[in-house]
Structure formats: C-alpha cells, structure tokens
Design a protein around this motif. Structure first.
Motif, PDB file in Angstrom:
ATOM      1  N   SER A 196      28.163  19.554  69.121  1.00  0.00           N
ATOM      2  CA  SER A 196      26.851  19.634  68.496  1.00  0.00           C
ATOM      3  C   SER A 196      26.962  20.176  67.075  1.00  0.00           C
ATOM      4  O   SER A 196      27.898  20.894  66.747  1.00  0.00           O
ATOM      5  CB  SER A 196      25.938  20.548  69.315  1.00  0.00           C
ATOM      6  N   ARG A 197      26.000  19.827  66.270  1.00  0.00           N
ATOM      7  CA  ARG A 197      25.918  20.382  64.927  1.00  0.00           C
ATOM      8  C   ARG A 197      25.148  21.685  65.024  1.00  0.00           C
ATOM      9  O   ARG A 197      23.938  21.730  64.859  1.00  0.00           O
ATOM     10  CB  ARG A 197      25.190  19.409  63.995  1.00  0.00           C
ATOM     11  N   ALA A 246      21.699  20.081  69.452  1.00  0.00           N
ATOM     12  CA  ALA A 246      21.784  19.807  68.017  1.00  0.00           C
ATOM     13  C   ALA A 246      20.703  20.586  67.283  1.00  0.00           C
ATOM     14  O   ALA A 246      19.670  20.945  67.857  1.00  0.00           O
ATOM     15  CB  ALA A 246      21.649  18.319  67.722  1.00  0.00           C
ATOM     16  N   ASP A 247      20.960  20.850  66.010  1.00  0.00           N
ATOM     17  CA  ASP A 247      19.959  21.415  65.113  1.00  0.00           C
ATOM     18  C   ASP A 247      19.331  20.293  64.305  1.00  0.00           C
ATOM     19  O   ASP A 247      20.037  19.397  63.827  1.00  0.00           O
ATOM     20  CB  ASP A 247      20.604  22.413  64.147  1.00  0.00           C
ATOM     21  N   LYS A 262      20.841  29.334  72.794  1.00  0.00           N
ATOM     22  CA  LYS A 262      19.662  29.861  72.103  1.00  0.00           C
ATOM     23  C   LYS A 262      18.843  28.772  71.390  1.00  0.00           C
ATOM     24  O   LYS A 262      18.526  28.869  70.203  1.00  0.00           O
ATOM     25  CB  LYS A 262      20.054  30.959  71.114  1.00  0.00           C
ATOM     26  N   PRO A 263      18.487  27.722  72.112  1.00  0.00           N
ATOM     27  CA  PRO A 263      17.645  26.689  71.496  1.00  0.00           C
ATOM     28  C   PRO A 263      16.186  27.122  71.458  1.00  0.00           C
ATOM     29  O   PRO A 263      15.766  28.026  72.189  1.00  0.00           O
ATOM     30  CB  PRO A 263      17.820  25.508  72.461  1.00  0.00           C
ATOM     31  N   ILE A 317      15.042  25.057  60.540  1.00  0.00           N
ATOM     32  CA  ILE A 317      16.057  24.618  61.476  1.00  0.00           C
ATOM     33  C   ILE A 317      15.579  24.861  62.903  1.00  0.00           C
ATOM     34  O   ILE A 317      15.247  25.978  63.276  1.00  0.00           O
ATOM     35  CB  ILE A 317      17.390  25.347  61.248  1.00  0.00           C
ATOM     36  N   VAL A 318      15.543  23.796  63.691  1.00  0.00           N
ATOM     37  CA  VAL A 318      15.109  23.890  65.085  1.00  0.00           C
ATOM     38  C   VAL A 318      16.243  23.397  65.969  1.00  0.00           C
ATOM     39  O   VAL A 318      16.757  22.291  65.777  1.00  0.00           O
ATOM     40  CB  VAL A 318      13.838  23.050  65.331  1.00  0.00           C
TER      41      VAL A 318
END
Length: 317
Positions: free
Chosen positions: A10-11, A280-281, A62-63, A28-29
């Motif tokens: 993931s980024r 991903a972000d 931690k999304p 940024i989410v």
C-alpha cells in the motif's frame, strides 16, 4: 492462514495531519478494503471471531475508513436451515441486532468509520432490503439500501428495492455507498457526486469473474466520469448454500485517470480470491485541483441543457 502476510502493498504515509482547503477535513485519508473469506462456521461465535480478527488486522493500519463486502453476513447461513432459501434469508434478520452491536463496538474500538458491508434486513412492514450499514466511531449508525436488485435478488430471494440515495458528510470528506449493482447505473453516482461526494464505497458480492468485472469496470468509469475516488471490495471463498457456492472477488481503491493519480487509476488492489486487506492513502486535495484544472473535467463539463432534450430519432432509408 497468515493474513498479515497477505496484506496488499500500500501507499502508506505516516503524516495525515494536513487540512483540506475546503475546511477542517484532513487532506490524506487512509482506507482499508477487506476481501472477506466466506468459510464454514458452526455458530454466531465463529462469525464474530472472524470479524474481530479482520478488524484488528485492518485497525492496526489506523485507517479512517474500513469497507466490508456486500452480504458478507450470509456466512451465517452456513449453520442455519437453508431448505427454503427465501425463508432462510429472512431468518437472518434474527441476527441483525447482534450484527449491529458488534459493528458499532468495533468502529468505536478501532476509531474508524466502518462501512459494514451489507446485511439482509426485514422492515416492520415485511419488506426484505439489502441494507448497507455505516457505523461511526462515536456510535451513530446510518443506512443505505440497495436501489437496484439483480435477477438473483428478485427471483431467488424475492427482495425489495430501496428508493432513497444518501450522501454522508463526514470529518474525512463526503461519501456515498452504492451497493454492487448500483454502481452499474451512472445516474446514481452522478447524483451523489454533483451533491459533493469525494469517495464512493462499493461493497460487492459476485460469483464469477465476468460478474466481478462488470462491477470493477463500472467503478473505473464512475471514478473517471465524476473525478471521484471509488473503493470496492468483494466476498471470496464459498459456502455450501444455494447461490453462495462460489465467489470471485478482489478489493481495489480506484482513482480518476490523470497526472495527479496512480498511472493506471488504481491506488491499490488485492490479489483475487484470497483473504486479504488492501490499504491505501488518498489525497482529497488532488480531487479538488483535478476537478478545476484536470486534463479533462467531466464532472463540470456535462451539457445539462442537451440532456433536457429528447433524443431525435431519424429514419434512414
């Protein structure tokens, strides 16, 4: 199983504290989309234990948002009487309170906005709806019913259709939920995007590759047409239940197609048909700049005046 070894690359960015130019929304989410494995269980505890495990794996990243697949709760049918599939699906309503209580607890525990897939739900007047439940970290529960039913839902389950589209204005952008088949109708996505949606969440359940690709390709189209992020995930695995014997699925986090985004319009995607979490972000500021100065700006270029005219039919000899 070693789920941790299967987490998609993931980024990931460590700093998500910037602020959205439109207000106090973070730019940024972080999003986690779960490819949920339907495996045989013997009681409610089997379901609950698997969901808790999945949520811990996702929560460790931690999304801000976690997405589960459409009707993943049909895993409960593996220990229910399914002689009459229509009755069985309706009997799942007996577990609705337990499901909602569990998801509400986990959203608070992991401090996430949890789109808890969808769950067959009986209304007080006897209608059976395919309802996506959205759980906030502070304990609120919101609903989005599936609006378009597939042939299977109409003919085998005898479900009913929802009729209200909703946009949720969250601390991390405006979101909408379009359940599986609903993403194949461009008008729905356009409606919520013209109302301000930043992210479309698409919980899905498909039994074969062509069905999966119908949904997946439409997610890409909606992302391009509306300059919006689209998050899709699916069930994988199988159950010894009519209509649930096979599943083809793959989670993805999809972007518009332009210079500011991933080359292929895919921020992240999983490996098909295994239990996995894709993370991903996404940068909401990229959406805003793309909608104003992108190579193309289809969200704003729509000729509404033309759409008001009926199609002119010309007979050619």
């Amino acid at each position: 199983m070693r789920l941790g070894d299967r987490l998609a690359q993931s980024r990931l960015r460590s700093d998500a504290t910037h602020h959205h130019p439109r207000g106090d929304c973070p730019v940024i989410v972080r999003i986690a989309a779960v490819q949920y494995l339907l495996r045989q269980i013997h009681d409610w505890s089997g379901f609950e234990n698997q969901v808790r495990f999945i949520m811990k794996a996702a929560g460790d990243y931690k999304p801000q948002f976690v997405l589960l697949p459409e009707i993943f709760t049909t895993q409960l049918l593996s220990f229910m009487d399914t002689t009459d599939v229509r009755d069985a699906v309706r009997n799942m309503n007996d577990y609705t309170k337990r499901y909602k209580d569990l998801m509400q607890e986990l959203a608070a525990q992991w401090n996430v906005h949890l789109i808890g897939g969808s769950h067959p739900t009986l209304t007080e007047d006897g209608r059976l709806l395919n309802t996506a439940y959205y759980f906030t970290p502070t304990g609120e529960i919101y609903e989005q019913d599936k609006i378009h039913r597939t042939r299977w839902e109409r003919e085998k389950w005898n479900t009913d259709a929802g009729d209200q589209l909703r946009l949720f204005d969250t601390p991390f952008g405006k979101i909408a939920i379009l359940i599986c088949y609903d993403i194949e109708f461009p008008e729905l996505a356009r409606m919520v995007c013209e109302a301000g949606a930043d992210i479309l969440f698409v919980p899905s359940c498909t039994d074969d590759r062509q069905g999966f690709l119908r949904v997946r390709y439409c997610c890409h189209a909606r992302a391009i047409e509306n300059q919006v992020f689209v998050v899709m995930t699916s069930t994988v695995g199988n159950l010894a239940v009519e209509g649930l014997g096979l599943h083809y699925g793959q989670a993805s986090i999809i972007t518009p197609s332009d210079f500011a985004f991933a080359r292929d319009g895919i921020a992240a995607e999983g490996t098909a048909n295994i239990e996995q979490i894709v993370v991903a972000d996404v940068d909401l500021a990229d959406l805003e700049s793309n909608r104003l100065s992108g190579t193309t700006i289809p969200l704003y270029d729509k000729r509404k005046d033309v759409y008001e005219h009926p199609v002119e039919v010309i007979k050619v000899k």
